[in-house]
Design a protein around this motif. Sequence first.
Motif, PDB file in Angstrom:
ATOM      1  N   GLU A  65       0.831  -1.209   0.000  1.00  0.00           N
ATOM      2  CA  GLU A  65       0.000   0.000   0.000  1.00  0.00           C
ATOM      3  C   GLU A  65       0.863   1.255   0.000  1.00  0.00           C
ATOM      4  OE1 GLU A  65      -3.280   2.396  -0.211  1.00  0.00           O
ATOM      5  OE2 GLU A  65      -3.202   0.209  -0.440  1.00  0.00           O
ATOM      6  N   GLU A  69       0.956   4.191  -2.808  1.00  0.00           N
ATOM      7  CA  GLU A  69       0.782   5.602  -2.427  1.00  0.00           C
ATOM      8  C   GLU A  69       1.941   6.460  -2.963  1.00  0.00           C
ATOM      9  OE1 GLU A  69      -1.594   7.388  -0.706  1.00  0.00           O
ATOM     10  OE2 GLU A  69      -2.876   5.597  -0.856  1.00  0.00           O
ATOM     11  N   ARG A  72       1.776   7.602  -6.723  1.00  0.00           N
ATOM     12  CA  ARG A  72       0.704   8.516  -7.156  1.00  0.00           C
ATOM     13  C   ARG A  72       1.235   9.854  -7.481  1.00  0.00           C
ATOM     14  NH1 ARG A  72      -4.504   7.305  -3.351  1.00  0.00           N
ATOM     15  NH2 ARG A  72      -4.740   5.193  -3.982  1.00  0.00           N
TER      16      ARG A  72
END
Length: 72
Positions: A65, A69, A72
Amino acid sequence: MLPSWWRKKEGIGPTSELCIAVDEAGSLVIETREQGLRRARALIRKYIPEDVRLSDELIAGRRAEAERESQR
């Protein structure tokens, strides 16, 4: 009062903490925290293979995760 023979058999001393509950069959269950933890771990082990460590899976999921992140 709990019988002394039972307390000795279970290793329950004057400062032992006991958990008391009613199970699904309506029986009264008295156990130490350690006994409860052993019982809970045995129940969970039925559903998780021996070679799987949930903590490792949690860490891997969080790292994945964090990687998503950061992209992005």
